[in-house]
Design an enzyme around this catalytic site. Structure first.
Site, PDB file in Angstrom:
ATOM      1  N   GLU A 111      26.429  35.922  54.055  1.00 45.58           N
ATOM      2  CA  GLU A 111      26.996  34.608  54.346  1.00 45.58           C
ATOM      3  C   GLU A 111      27.923  34.668  55.560  1.00 45.58           C
ATOM      4  OE1 GLU A 111      27.013  32.461  49.978  1.00 45.58           O
ATOM      5  OE2 GLU A 111      28.669  33.794  50.478  1.00 45.58           O
ATOM      6  N   GLU A 131      23.688  37.682  44.064  1.00 42.64           N
ATOM      7  CA  GLU A 131      24.653  37.052  43.166  1.00 42.64           C
ATOM      8  C   GLU A 131      24.040  36.672  41.825  1.00 42.64           C
ATOM      9  OE1 GLU A 131      26.572  36.344  47.194  1.00 42.64           O
ATOM     10  OE2 GLU A 131      24.574  36.619  46.369  1.00 42.64           O
TER      11      GLU A 131
END
Length: 260
Positions: A111, A131
């Site tokens: 990210e 995640e």
């Protein structure tokens, strides 16, 4: 403890190095330092381009420090200005940022790279959004990735958390260039120098236009540009650099950008 964020400045270029052994994971304290560093870069008129990379040869950044979380760092805690990693929520970042991915970039590390404008990667770099395997969501990537690469590919990566190598990342357009590891930073600095020699007011206008137009209809976005409703566009159209560009073209010479 050493400083987890190191910087190196050469003229208008700032290199930001995440240096937190063993894996360059980001905890709350590190995120706040990164935010302060990126904000200082944004606000310094002498600086024009930033490069963000990781220390060492194995990790760019694996994202959130789960060990710190186990010791009490809240996943929804105060990441500081700019949000996680200091860049993805930083307002008015109107200067070019290059991510030089020198190794593993997963979770929040990917990210962070996605928050840059240009991504260069070493030929051994690898990526993932794992995640889901720890029962949480890659929030920023869930917003950004389906807009950057084909929707079904983005959803597969988000829903499975699988790893993918740098060749696949390049194939989907997620990475601009693949470099041998020993050539990565040389290329990042070479590109940064090209950008640093360019017109900073135009860069600022480009970045604001891109952000503003992301969720706008074409004509609405264009009307805001032509109506000089965007701060950076208005500054550009009233600038010395705007005239300098025209003069340099007419005089068949390289322009001298002053950023004003």
């Amino acid at each position: 403890m050493t400083d987890p964020v190191k910087t190196r400045c050469d003229g208008p270029i700032l290199e930001i190095i995440l240096d937190r052994p063993k894996a360059n994971a980001i905890d709350l304290a590190t995120s706040k330092i990164m935010g302060e560093t990126f904000a200082a870069f944004r606000d310094d008129p002498k600086l024009r381009v930033a490069i963000v990379t990781g220390a060492g040869e194995k990790f760019f950044c694996p994202g959130w420090d789960l060990k710190a979380a186990a010791d009490g760092d809240a996943v929804d805690g105060d990441y500081g200005v700019g949000g996680f990693g200091g860049l993805q929520e930083l307002r008015d970042m109107n200067k070019p940022v290059i991510a030089a991915v020198n190794g593993i970039a997963c979770g929040g590390g990917l990210e962070l790279a996605l928050s840059a404008d240009i991504i260069l990667a070493a030929d051994h770099a690898s990526f993932a959004l794992p995640e889901i395997r720890s029962g949480t969501v890659a929030d920023a990537a869930s917003i950004k990735l389906p807009k950057r690469i084909p929707y079904h590919i983005a959803m597969e990566l988000l829903l499975t958390g699988r790893w993918f190598d740098v060749d696949e990342a390049h194939r989907w357009g997620l990475v601009n260039e693949i470099l041998p590891a020993d050539k990565l930073m040389k290329r990042a600095w070479e590109l940064a120098r090209v950008l640093a020699s360019g017109p900073p007011l135009v860069y600022a206008a480009i970045k604001e236009i891109v952000r503003d137009a992301e969720d706008s209809k074409f004509q609405d976005a264009l009307n805001r540009i032509t109506g000089r409703q965007l701060r950076t566009v208005d500054a550009l159209y009233s600038s010395e650099d705007q005239m300098e560009g025209a003069r340099a073209f007419a005089e068949k010479r390289d322009p001298i950008w002053k950023g004003r």
